[in-house]
Design an enzyme around this catalytic site. Structure first.
Site, PDB file in Angstrom:
ATOM      1  N   GLU A   1       1.222  65.408  27.108  1.00 15.29           N
ATOM      2  CA  GLU A   1       0.772  64.112  26.579  1.00 15.29           C
ATOM      3  C   GLU A   1      -0.602  64.364  25.992  1.00 15.29           C
ATOM      4  OE1 GLU A   1      -0.984  61.014  25.551  1.00 15.29           O
ATOM      5  OE2 GLU A   1      -1.689  61.295  27.601  1.00 15.29           O
TER       6      GLU A   1
ATOM      7  N   SER B   1      -6.226  67.009  25.548  1.00 14.18           N
ATOM      8  CA  SER B   1      -6.445  66.988  24.108  1.00 14.18           C
ATOM      9  C   SER B   1      -5.282  67.620  23.362  1.00 14.18           C
ATOM     10  CB  SER B   1      -7.733  67.729  23.762  1.00 14.18           C
ATOM     11  OG  SER B   1      -7.573  69.132  23.949  1.00 14.18           O
TER      12      SER B   1
ATOM     13  N   CYS C   1      -6.095  57.201  26.583  1.00 11.25           N
ATOM     14  CA  CYS C   1      -5.255  57.607  25.457  1.00 11.25           C
ATOM     15  C   CYS C   1      -4.548  56.411  24.843  1.00 11.25           C
ATOM     16  CB  CYS C   1      -4.244  58.669  25.893  1.00 11.25           C
ATOM     17  SG  CYS C   1      -3.120  58.141  27.192  1.00 11.25           S
TER      18      CYS C   1
ATOM     19  N   GLY D   1      -3.312  70.980  24.313  1.00  8.99           N
ATOM     20  CA  GLY D   1      -1.906  70.727  24.569  1.00  8.99           C
ATOM     21  C   GLY D   1      -0.990  71.614  23.753  1.00  8.99           C
TER      22      GLY D   1
ATOM     23  N   GLU E   1      -8.724  61.091  17.107  1.00  2.74           N
ATOM     24  CA  GLU E   1      -9.002  60.313  18.303  1.00  2.74           C
ATOM     25  C   GLU E   1     -10.448  60.564  18.719  1.00  2.74           C
ATOM     26  OE1 GLU E   1      -6.780  59.487  22.532  1.00  2.74           O
ATOM     27  OE2 GLU E   1      -7.092  61.574  21.940  1.00  2.74           O
TER      28      GLU E   1
END
Length: 455
Positions: A228, A207, A262, A211, A354
């Site tokens: 990422e 997430s 993702c 991150g 997201e």
């Protein structure tokens, strides 16, 4: 001691595995043992490292059926995708098995006088890898394989929901490696933080919130880090596109694996006169997506990973018109039907965050310029798919997209493991993953000046 429980998302009463979280001291111990082992692993030479990675690929291939079945049960991955993930995992190990033979530097002439100037890349030491649950085999592999190939040792902290898959992969990998070269430490945030605090290089996938914490902690220590952190990906459809083909690609990218990638599509931008035919074709394609038991080879959209994940999809559908709703699944699992939303207002959750589920918004754009602006108007920039028969129009738009990866007339999902993978803006931090880019990330450059004795 905290326990980690991994449940079958298709049947939450089925406990796949339960493990004690070992704590920060266990992580520190694993890193120290890996650091001790690293000297011998780096000194083993290209042939030994290449042979080890080749042996791992063969062992994973031999266990393909078991590993695919475990991914289906532990993370709810549809069987067809689970089999494909295992095949990709094998291919990644084989690809990086050749990497130890790659050049590690270059020779240069000195500016003046006798001697040599050399550049050489050397391993960092211990690679700390933090991986998510949605690709329980491929993501640990595309991090670990280049790290090992270049002479690092690895300590992997998988997501709790994928602990059983990671431990089984570790059993296979360790069969080809010296002791402590590859270690899996189960755990949650405590263990993850401890790994970032101890490793020599860190690679994270997960997430955005976590991150950013990883990046700050690693940067404060002055160690290399890549992260990422997801996407809010768009599919742009121009009027001259093959609408039925584009709709099929986009429906698969919305609902495949219940949107838990993702690279999944969450915004569909129809340009000009493409709107009406795409609305109809995409709604029909989404309703036709097979939803159900991930163990059924025909299933495309299985369960969400957890009850909260399922509830987030339902919440994200509020405040907009449901244009199409896919099939509802039977059974006790955490299922959500695929959803396509229309008349989505500005500031809606689906246009800002997201959701990580089988849900997408259909958005109109007057022309390609507006479509590019809509695509770029989010904090993320991982991947965009563009659907058109006009290469000139595609190239005109592609150069202005703020995304790390662009796919023309293809779904937003799908990864070519031999090419760099990564996004822009809040989707990623640091160097790219996969391909040759990974070999650079897991090594540090050194410059040597060699002059004749007494010169």
């Amino acid at each position: 001691m905290t326990s980690l429980v991994s449940r079958n998302p298709a049947d939450p009463s089925d406990v796949v595995a339960e493990f004690p979280a070992p704590g920060a001291f266990a992580v520190a111990d694993a890193v120290e043992r890996a650091r001790t082992a690293q000297t011998g692993w780096a000194a083993a030479g290209a042939a030994a490292r290449s042979a080890a990675l080749s042996s791992i690929a063969s062992a994973v291939e031999a266990a393909a059926g078991e590993l695919a079945g475990l991914a289906v049960r532990e993370v709810g991955k549809p069987l067809a995708e689970a089999r494909a993930e295992v095949a990709r995992t094998v291919a990644i190990w084989r690809y990086y098995a050749q990497a130890p033979y790659e050049p590690t530097g270059a020779v240069h002439e000195p500016a003046a006088g006798a001697g040599l100037l050399l550049t050489r890349r050397r391993p960092h030491g211990v690679a700390g890898l933090i991986t998510p649950w949605n690709f329980p085999l491929a993501i640990p592999t595309w991090k670990a394989a280049p790290a090992l190939a270049t002479g690092n040792t690895v300590v992997l902290k998988p997501a709790p929901e994928a602990t059983a898959s990671a431990l089984r992969l570790a059993e296979i990998v360790r069969g080809a490696l010296p002791d402590d070269v590859f270690t899996v430490v189960p755990g949650g945030s405590v263990e993850g933080s401890a790994l970032v605090s101890a490793a020599d290089v860190v690679s994270f996938t997960g997430s955005s919130a976590t991150g950013r914490q990883v990046v700050r902690a690693a940067t404060d220590r002055g160690i290399p880090v890549q992260a990422e952190m997801g996407g809010l990906n768009a599919a742009v459809v121009l009027p001259d596109a093959d609408i039925d083909r584009a709709a099929a690609h986009i429906a698969a990218a919305i609902a495949g694996y219940a949107g838990q990638k993702c690279t999944a599509t969450s915004r569909v931008i129809a340009v000009g006169t493409a709107l009406d035919p795409l609305r109809e074709a995409l709604a029909e394609a989404l309703r036709a997506v097979p939803v159900g038991d991930p163990a059924d080879p025909a299933t495309v959209c299985g369960p969400l990973i957890s009850a909260p994940a399922r509830d987030r999809v339902a919440a994200a559908a509020q405040g907009a018109q449901v244009l199409a709703e896919g099939a509802a699944a039977d059974g006790p699992g955490w299922y959500a039907p695929p959803l396509l939303l229309d008349k989505v207002p500005a500031g809606h959750q689906l246009l800002c965050e997201e959701v990580f589920g089988p849900i997408a918004a259909l958005l109109p754009a007057e022309d390609l310029d507006q479509a590019v602006r809509i695509t770029n108007a989010v904090p993320y920039g991982l991947v965009t798919s563009v659907h058109t028969a006009d290469l000139d129009a595609a190239l005109h738009g592609l150069d202005r997209l703020d995304t790390g990866m662009i796919r023309l007339n293809a779904p937003s999902t799908g990864v070519d493991f031999h090419l760099p993978f990564g996004g822009a803006k809040s989707s990623a931090h640091g160097p790219r993953e996969q391909g040759r880019a990974a070999l650079d990330f897991y090594t540090a450059g050194r410059t040597y000046t060699l002059t004749p004795h007494g010169g």
